[in-house]
Design an enzyme around this catalytic site. Sequence first.
Site, PDB file in Angstrom:
ATOM      1  N   HIS A  54       0.742  -1.203  -0.078  1.00  0.00           N
ATOM      2  CA  HIS A  54      -0.014  -0.022  -0.248  1.00  0.00           C
ATOM      3  C   HIS A  54       0.798   1.160  -0.079  1.00  0.00           C
ATOM      4  CE1 HIS A  54      -3.406   2.422   1.375  1.00  0.00           C
ATOM      5  NE2 HIS A  54      -2.666   3.039   1.861  1.00  0.00           N
ATOM      6  N   GLU A  55       1.975   1.293   0.828  1.00  0.00           N
ATOM      7  CA  GLU A  55       2.738   2.555   0.964  1.00  0.00           C
ATOM      8  C   GLU A  55       3.579   2.671  -0.203  1.00  0.00           C
ATOM      9  OE1 GLU A  55       2.250   4.540   3.227  1.00  0.00           O
ATOM     10  OE2 GLU A  55       1.031   3.380   4.603  1.00  0.00           O
ATOM     11  N   HIS A  58       1.642   4.550  -2.848  1.00  0.00           N
ATOM     12  CA  HIS A  58       1.882   5.910  -2.541  1.00  0.00           C
ATOM     13  C   HIS A  58       3.011   6.490  -3.150  1.00  0.00           C
ATOM     14  CE1 HIS A  58      -1.776   6.594  -0.278  1.00  0.00           C
ATOM     15  NE2 HIS A  58      -1.459   5.745   0.731  1.00  0.00           N
ATOM     16  N   ASP A 145      -6.187   8.643   3.586  1.00  0.00           N
ATOM     17  CA  ASP A 145      -5.898   8.882   2.440  1.00  0.00           C
ATOM     18  C   ASP A 145      -7.223   9.730   1.725  1.00  0.00           C
ATOM     19  OD1 ASP A 145      -3.613   7.666   2.228  1.00  0.00           O
ATOM     20  OD2 ASP A 145      -4.394   5.716   1.936  1.00  0.00           O
TER      21      ASP A 145
HETATM   22 ZN   LIG Z   1      -2.527   4.915   2.411  1.00  0.00          ZN
END
Ligand SMILES: [Zn+2]
Length: 241
Positions: A54-55, A58, A145
């Site tokens: 997930h990171e 980003h 987010d």
């Molecule tokens: Zn996030």
Amino acid sequence: MFGRGIKLFRLFGIQVELHWTFLLALVLWGVLGRFGFAANLLLGLTVFGSVLVHELGHSLVAMRRQVRIAGIELHFFGGVAKMVDLPRNPRDEIAIAAAGPLTSLGLAVLAGTSWWLTGLAPLAWVAQVNLTLAIFNLLPALPMDGGRIFRAALQTRLGGLRATRIASTVARGFAVAIAVLGLFTDPFLVLLAVLLWTMAGQERRLAEWRHLEATGLPQVKIVFRDAFGRTMVVEDIGQRW
Ligand SMILES: [Zn+2]
């Protein structure tokens, strides 16, 4: 604040670190989880991998948009991709913020389909964990987010300061709701609500400081404690996802 974690490895040139609270979470998970210790730990590691991906979502979109990444830190409540620069405009901020949940959603669909095809139980876990990550992070509560997307959408019309004030007030509303829900269901939610409340306040202070700096008023240095009780000087903090 960064650099005090346990350095793990570098991915795409990004340093990945573990905050000690993450190890605590892993142990708690192992002991308190629904399954046997080993299975719980495996589930914990699934969460670790999912948060990391997930990171990375980003981070990679941020890097494509000329936002440098200092590193990824994993802690009790998930992860943080620490940005050195600010996104140049609300559109970039929305793209970077949306990249995480979209990555999680993609992984959930992939794992879910693989589970459906093979019937391997761990794949169902991966799907579930990633779907939860995607939904939870899309909550429109700053600094989640969804909150960043909400703030960026307001920013074009209201400017950064007003947008952040509104978004952080909305986030604190969510914090109260989550705390009330936690009182009747899971104490973990109360802890989460406290953290959300604190972080929403930090975002607001950060925006106020940036506004002061941008308008050329005498520079102020804001010192406060972050969610883990560490003393922070506002200049040290980059944007975080
Ligand atoms: Zn996030």
